[in-house]
Design a protein around this motif. Structure first.
Motif, PDB file in Angstrom:
ATOM      1  N   PRO A 226       8.770   1.091 -23.376  1.00 20.91           N
ATOM      2  CA  PRO A 226       7.734   1.433 -24.522  1.00 20.91           C
ATOM      3  C   PRO A 226       6.570   0.705 -24.175  1.00 20.91           C
ATOM      4  N   PRO A 227       5.453   1.217 -25.094  1.00 26.38           N
ATOM      5  CA  PRO A 227       4.146   0.377 -24.530  1.00 26.38           C
ATOM      6  C   PRO A 227       4.033  -1.032 -24.474  1.00 26.38           C
ATOM      7  N   GLU A 228       4.500  -1.694 -25.494  1.00 24.71           N
ATOM      8  CA  GLU A 228       4.357  -3.338 -25.323  1.00 24.71           C
ATOM      9  C   GLU A 228       4.942  -3.819 -24.122  1.00 24.71           C
ATOM     10  N   ALA A 229       6.150  -3.362 -23.857  1.00 32.74           N
ATOM     11  CA  ALA A 229       6.849  -3.930 -22.596  1.00 32.74           C
ATOM     12  C   ALA A 229       6.187  -3.041 -21.502  1.00 32.74           C
ATOM     13  N   ALA A 230       5.550  -2.270 -21.483  1.00 37.02           N
ATOM     14  CA  ALA A 230       4.923  -1.749 -20.328  1.00 37.02           C
ATOM     15  C   ALA A 230       3.479  -2.603 -19.849  1.00 37.02           C
ATOM     16  N   ALA A 231       3.104  -2.789 -21.037  1.00 44.93           N
ATOM     17  CA  ALA A 231       1.864  -3.800 -20.931  1.00 44.93           C
ATOM     18  C   ALA A 231       2.184  -5.205 -20.346  1.00 44.93           C
ATOM     19  N   ARG A 232       3.500  -5.659 -20.830  1.00 43.31           N
ATOM     20  CA  ARG A 232       3.823  -7.005 -20.366  1.00 43.31           C
ATOM     21  C   ARG A 232       4.240  -7.049 -18.832  1.00 43.31           C
ATOM     22  N   ALA A 233       4.890  -5.818 -18.440  1.00 42.99           N
ATOM     23  CA  ALA A 233       5.344  -5.629 -17.167  1.00 42.99           C
ATOM     24  C   ALA A 233       4.111  -5.517 -16.070  1.00 42.99           C
ATOM     25  N   MET A 234       3.372  -4.871 -16.509  1.00 41.35           N
ATOM     26  CA  MET A 234       2.193  -4.634 -15.667  1.00 41.35           C
ATOM     27  C   MET A 234       1.302  -5.712 -15.409  1.00 41.35           C
ATOM     28  N   SER A 235       1.178  -6.778 -16.708  1.00 48.17           N
ATOM     29  CA  SER A 235       0.576  -7.987 -16.602  1.00 48.17           C
ATOM     30  C   SER A 235       1.199  -8.838 -15.778  1.00 48.17           C
TER      31      SER A 235
ATOM     32  N   ALA B  49       0.149   1.774 -13.192  1.00 51.33           N
ATOM     33  CA  ALA B  49      -0.089   2.867 -14.126  1.00 51.33           C
ATOM     34  C   ALA B  49       1.092   3.126 -15.118  1.00 51.33           C
ATOM     35  N   TYR B  50       0.644   3.358 -16.307  1.00 50.55           N
ATOM     36  CA  TYR B  50       1.694   3.641 -17.421  1.00 50.55           C
ATOM     37  C   TYR B  50       1.796   4.906 -17.740  1.00 50.55           C
ATOM     38  N   LEU B  51       2.743   5.805 -17.449  1.00 54.20           N
ATOM     39  CA  LEU B  51       2.958   7.323 -17.942  1.00 54.20           C
ATOM     40  C   LEU B  51       4.010   7.409 -18.978  1.00 54.20           C
ATOM     41  N   PRO B  52       3.346   7.707 -20.205  1.00 55.23           N
ATOM     42  CA  PRO B  52       4.366   7.951 -21.272  1.00 55.23           C
ATOM     43  C   PRO B  52       4.894   9.533 -21.367  1.00 55.23           C
ATOM     44  N   VAL B  53       5.494   9.794 -22.071  1.00 52.81           N
ATOM     45  CA  VAL B  53       5.986  11.175 -22.440  1.00 52.81           C
ATOM     46  C   VAL B  53       4.814  11.831 -23.203  1.00 52.81           C
ATOM     47  N   PRO B  54       4.328  13.005 -22.803  1.00 54.76           N
ATOM     48  CA  PRO B  54       5.087  13.931 -21.830  1.00 54.76           C
ATOM     49  C   PRO B  54       4.294  14.086 -20.420  1.00 54.76           C
ATOM     50  N   VAL B  55       3.490  13.078 -20.229  1.00 52.53           N
ATOM     51  CA  VAL B  55       2.911  12.971 -18.822  1.00 52.53           C
ATOM     52  C   VAL B  55       3.949  12.775 -17.968  1.00 52.53           C
ATOM     53  N   SER B  56       4.719  12.033 -18.083  1.00 53.86           N
ATOM     54  CA  SER B  56       5.753  11.438 -16.952  1.00 53.86           C
ATOM     55  C   SER B  56       6.426  12.703 -16.548  1.00 53.86           C
ATOM     56  N   GLY B  57       6.588  13.861 -17.433  1.00 55.01           N
ATOM     57  CA  GLY B  57       7.377  15.028 -17.078  1.00 55.01           C
ATOM     58  C   GLY B  57       6.772  15.828 -15.914  1.00 55.01           C
ATOM     59  N   ARG B  58       5.582  15.609 -16.117  1.00 56.75           N
ATOM     60  CA  ARG B  58       4.519  16.623 -15.240  1.00 56.75           C
ATOM     61  C   ARG B  58       4.108  15.944 -13.744  1.00 56.75           C
TER      62      ARG B  58
ATOM     63  N   ALA C  98       7.253   5.589 -18.211  1.00 55.46           N
ATOM     64  CA  ALA C  98       7.503   4.859 -16.940  1.00 55.46           C
ATOM     65  C   ALA C  98       6.572   3.890 -16.416  1.00 55.46           C
ATOM     66  N   VAL C  99       6.652   3.017 -15.727  1.00 53.85           N
ATOM     67  CA  VAL C  99       5.605   2.141 -15.310  1.00 53.85           C
ATOM     68  C   VAL C  99       5.657   2.484 -13.761  1.00 53.85           C
ATOM     69  N   ALA C 100       4.559   2.625 -13.013  1.00 53.37           N
ATOM     70  CA  ALA C 100       4.487   2.858 -11.521  1.00 53.37           C
ATOM     71  C   ALA C 100       3.763   1.860 -11.003  1.00 53.37           C
ATOM     72  N   LEU C 101       3.999   1.154  -9.855  1.00 49.54           N
ATOM     73  CA  LEU C 101       3.414   0.123  -9.370  1.00 49.54           C
ATOM     74  C   LEU C 101       3.364   0.039  -7.824  1.00 49.54           C
ATOM     75  N   ARG C 102       2.200   0.177  -6.928  1.00 53.02           N
ATOM     76  CA  ARG C 102       2.144   0.642  -5.761  1.00 53.02           C
ATOM     77  C   ARG C 102       2.030  -0.775  -4.831  1.00 53.02           C
ATOM     78  N   LEU C 103       2.691  -0.867  -3.641  1.00 51.45           N
ATOM     79  CA  LEU C 103       2.370  -1.688  -2.689  1.00 51.45           C
ATOM     80  C   LEU C 103       2.169  -1.142  -1.452  1.00 51.45           C
ATOM     81  N   GLU C 104       1.114  -1.608  -0.832  1.00 52.98           N
ATOM     82  CA  GLU C 104       0.540  -1.291   0.609  1.00 52.98           C
ATOM     83  C   GLU C 104       0.467  -2.301   1.507  1.00 52.98           C
ATOM     84  N   GLY C 105       0.566  -1.793   2.870  1.00 57.41           N
ATOM     85  CA  GLY C 105       0.567  -2.802   3.885  1.00 57.41           C
ATOM     86  C   GLY C 105       1.365  -2.605   5.069  1.00 57.41           C
ATOM     87  N   PHE C 106       1.640  -3.448   5.840  1.00 56.42           N
ATOM     88  CA  PHE C 106       2.548  -3.458   7.060  1.00 56.42           C
ATOM     89  C   PHE C 106       3.975  -3.530   6.463  1.00 56.42           C
TER      90      PHE C 106
END
Length: 403
Positions: A196-205, A218-227, A237-245
């Motif tokens: 949910p939103p509050e947990a998403a903010a804490r997870a991204m932090s 990024a945080y992608l709530p319903v209905p955006v997540s379904g697209r 869902a929360v999405a977190l990207r990692l890049e590198g070797f």
């Protein structure tokens, strides 16, 4: 019908602006026309077409620098540097799909005029942070240059940064020099579903405060997540990207999973799936193809973003999602009405600023498209405008009425 003035080089640009200045004719500045729907609608005497003012003038991959004329397609530049394993690290957004025009048609000058940056903004900065130098023509019909070919090249005013984000209201960018960076060989996305939103903010932090070097959050709530099929869930869902070797990404992925463990289990998107996911976030693709329904970009404190998005979704029936670890909220309203007062009232409780990025011409003419300026900021902005464009020749009223 509005006249079209097509220029092919800086000398022609100076002459076109001088002629307009002498005749007191106003000019709409257009690189390739892909972002005409951004900002307030303008009524000008002529359109200054920079599409022929194109081409890369310098590229030194070993020195990580590139110079190109203002009308150069950004897609052409990205293809050129990708062939050498490099990238524009600020990840410029392509507004074409959202504004109903063809993708891949934006120009380099337009990207910097609008200061466009995508998800990697949180790790690599905005477009203006990558500008090393610029050549431009002011509303006085004077050509000038500022900056150079290295990062520490500025004494006095940093004009490339000033012009970036000015929407062509101060000067016409004829050439830009910018830094490029090596493209990471591997990218993966850690997905935290069902939050949910509050947990998403804490997870991204927690993710951003860790040593995992997250380059997209990024945080992608319903209905955006379904697209976004690459998320693998119809729920928030929360999405977190990692890049590198690869060894580094794998090690940081394990660290990030440990950081997120209090919030639940995770899934991982790799390769093309990860790339498509972040392209959808960057270009606001979940909101593309929705006609002229009003779309806002809200900039706020990252911890407030998911909660603000949920509030506006409930109050206005909007679809929302968050980028920049919650600091950027995208808002799609159910109809053409912009509900500017309601949006800005809700935002004021959290702090930040709001921009109407898509709306009918009537909406964009009747409400402040950009955040209204406070008195001191308004006075300073008008003085800067008068210094570069004293008669209001360039893109008059594009950002603020009467300016």
């Amino acid at each position: 019908m509005t006249d079209i003035l097509t220029v092919a080089d800086e000398a022609g640009l100076v002459e076109a602006v001088r002629s307009a200045l002498e005749a007191r004719k106003t000019l709409e500045v257009a690189g390739r026309g892909s972002k005409r729907g951004l900002g307030r609608p303008t009524q000008t005497d002529a359109t200054l077409d920079l599409s022929r003012m194109s081409g890369v003038t310098l590229y030194e991959p070993e020195e990580l620098i590139l110079s190109a004329r203002g009308g150069t397609p950004i897609a052409e530049i990205e293809a050129l540097i990708a062939a050498r394993g490099q990238m524009l690290a600020f990840e410029p957004m392509d507004y074409g799909p959202l504004l109903g025009t063809a993708p891949g048609h934006g120009s380099l000058g337009g990207v910097f005029a609008c200061n466009l940056a995508g998800p990697r903004r949180i790790s690599h900065g905005a477009a203006r942070d990558h500008a090393l130098g610029a050549r431009a023509v002011s509303g006085r019909a004077e050509a000038f240059k500022s900056g150079g070919r290295v990062v520490k090249n500025v004494t006095g005013y940093d004009l490339p940064r000033l012009l970036t984000g000015s929407f062509g209201t101060l000067a016409v960018l004829s050439e830009l020099t910018l830094k490029v960076l090596p493209r990471p060989p591997l990218a993966e996305t850690v997905i935290l579903p069902g939050v949910p939103p509050e947990a998403a903010a804490r997870a991204m932090s927690a993710a951003m405060g860790s040593s995992c070097e997250v380059s997209g959050a990024a945080y992608l709530p319903v209905p955006v997540s379904g697209r976004i099929p690459e998320l693998g869930t119809d729920g928030p869902a929360v999405a977190l990207r990692l890049e590198g070797f690869e060894p580094s990404v794998k090690a940081r992925r394990a660290m990030l999973i440990a950081v997120l463990q209090p919030f639940g289990g995770v899934e991982v998107a790799e390769g093309d799936a990860s790339a498509r996911l972040w392209a959808a976030v960057r270009d606001a693709l979940p909101f593309a193809g929705t006609g002229e329904r009003a779309v806002w970009r809200l900039s706020t404190a990252p911890a407030s973003g998911p909660l603000l998005a949920a509030e506006l979704a409930g109050d206005l029936g909007a679809d929302t999602f968050c980028d920049w670890a919650g600091g950027l909220v995208w808002l799609l309203l159910p109809g053409e009405a912009s509900h500017a007062d309601e949006v800005r009232t809700a935002l004021a409780r959290h702090g930040g600023h709001a921009t109407l990025v898509r709306g009918t011409a009537a909406e964009r003419a009747s409400v402040p498209v950009f955040q209204p300026l406070e008195a001191a900021h308004d006075a300073l902005t008008r003085r800067v405008k008068a210094s570069f464009d004293p008669v209001g020749l360039l893109n008059p009223g594009r950002m603020h009425a009467g300016m």
